[in-house]
Design a protein around this motif. Structure first.
Motif, short mmCIF file in Angstrom:
data_model
loop_
_atom_site.label_atom_id
_atom_site.label_comp_id
_atom_site.label_asym_id
_atom_site.label_seq_id
_atom_site.Cartn_x
_atom_site.Cartn_y
_atom_site.Cartn_z
N GLY A 192 3.90 1.37 2.65
CA GLY A 192 3.86 0.56 3.85
C GLY A 192 4.80 -0.63 3.73
O GLY A 192 5.43 -0.82 2.68
N PRO A 193 4.89 -1.46 4.77
CA PRO A 193 5.81 -2.60 4.76
C PRO A 193 5.32 -3.78 3.95
O PRO A 193 6.10 -4.69 3.65
N GLY A 194 4.04 -3.76 3.58
CA GLY A 194 3.51 -4.84 2.75
C GLY A 194 2.89 -5.98 3.53
O GLY A 194 3.16 -6.17 4.72
N CYS B 50 0.86 -1.18 0.00
CA CYS B 50 0.00 0.00 0.00
C CYS B 50 0.90 1.23 0.00
O CYS B 50 2.00 1.21 0.59
N ALA B 51 0.47 2.27 -0.64
CA ALA B 51 1.22 3.52 -0.65
C ALA B 51 0.24 4.69 -0.57
O ALA B 51 -0.96 4.54 -0.87
N SER B 52 0.76 5.83 -0.16
CA SER B 52 -0.06 7.04 -0.15
C SER B 52 0.76 8.22 -0.66
O SER B 52 2.00 8.17 -0.66
N SER B 53 0.07 9.25 -1.10
CA SER B 53 0.74 10.46 -1.55
C SER B 53 -0.23 11.63 -1.47
O SER B 53 -1.43 11.45 -1.29
N GLN B 54 0.33 12.82 -1.61
CA GLN B 54 -0.49 14.01 -1.68
C GLN B 54 -0.62 14.38 -3.15
O GLN B 54 0.37 14.71 -3.81
N ASP B 55 -1.81 14.31 -3.68
CA ASP B 55 -2.04 14.62 -5.09
C ASP B 55 -2.01 16.12 -5.28
O ASP B 55 -2.95 16.82 -4.90
N ASN B 56 -0.90 16.61 -5.84
CA ASN B 56 -0.81 18.05 -6.10
C ASN B 56 -0.98 18.37 -7.57
O ASN B 56 -0.65 19.46 -8.01
#
Lengths: 112, 114
Positions: free
Chosen positions: B106-108, B91-97
């Motif tokens: 994440g560690p998976g 899983c990953a996250s980001s700020q959509d700019n």
């Protein structure tokens, strides 16, 4: 055209050596090129990234070299240490490809 | 730690089971992702959620069903999986700019389908 080709697949160097990992891309719209480092049992972690308006970027012992005309970029690790042993992934995004496209990874081993 | 947690870290399931993977991000980001990582292959983007709306589904089989109840939580529901689905799910996250995405992983969850 979305692929990012990474080489070598694996790399072994002695402590203090300078491993170099290369990536090539086709999509000329790509404008963001990050490198990720992944240790066993962990997720990839952003290491360093470059935009095509510069040809080189350094952060500590890590340097990205970027060749826009050749559509290639590479990661250099100066004075490599055994703790740098990990898998390294290049990636790219830009244009209509707003998501990251990853290379297949390079497993780096730095011998003591 | 990156601020992205995943549970469980390891999961073994039979082909007829139903299970769910959970991801939570504590970074205030508005975009979340599921990736599949198989040995010696590039990370494969599966799903993208932006402001809780699914914006991408990269031809993922229907036996994988994502759910994003809010911008901090992401689930991947699994049912009738195949042995070839065994992999590390990230899983990953980001700020959509609107420009590029600096993604935090994440560690998976290491999934084994028997």
């Amino acid at each position: 055209q979305q692929q990012v080709k990474q080489s070598p697949q694996s790399l072994i160097v002695q402590k203090g050596g300078i491993p170099i990992i290369n990536c090539a891309y086709e999509n000329t719209a790509f404008d963001y090129f990050p490198w990720y480092q992944q240790f066993p049992g962990k997720g990839p972690a952003l290491l360093i990234a470059i935009r095509p308006d510069v040809s080189e970027k350094k952060e500590g012992r890590f340097t990205i070299s970027f060749n826009k005309s050749a559509k290639q970029f590479s990661l250099h690790i100066m004075d490599s240490q055994p703790g740098d042993s990990a898998t390294y992934f290049c990636a790219a995004s830009g244009g209509s490809a707003r998501q990251l496209t990853f290379g297949s990874g390079t497993q780096l081993t730095v011998l003591p | 730690e990156t601020g992205v947690t995943q549970t469980p870290r390891h999961l073994v399931m039979g082909m007829t089971n139903k299970k769910s993977l959970k991801c939570e991000q504590h970074l205030g980001h508005n975009a979340m992702y599921w990736y599949k990582q198989s040995a010696k292959k590039p990370l494969e983007l599966m799903f993208v959620y932006n402001f809780k709306e699914q914006t991408e589904n990269n031809s993922v089989p229907s036996r994988f069903s994502p759910e994003c109840p809010n911008s901090s939580h992401l689930f991947l529901h699994l049912h009738t999986l195949q042995p070839e689905d065994s992999a590390l799910y990230l899983c990953a996250s980001s700020q959509d700019n609107g420009d590029f995405y600096e993604q935090y992983f994440g560690p998976g969850t290491r999934l084994t389908v028997t």
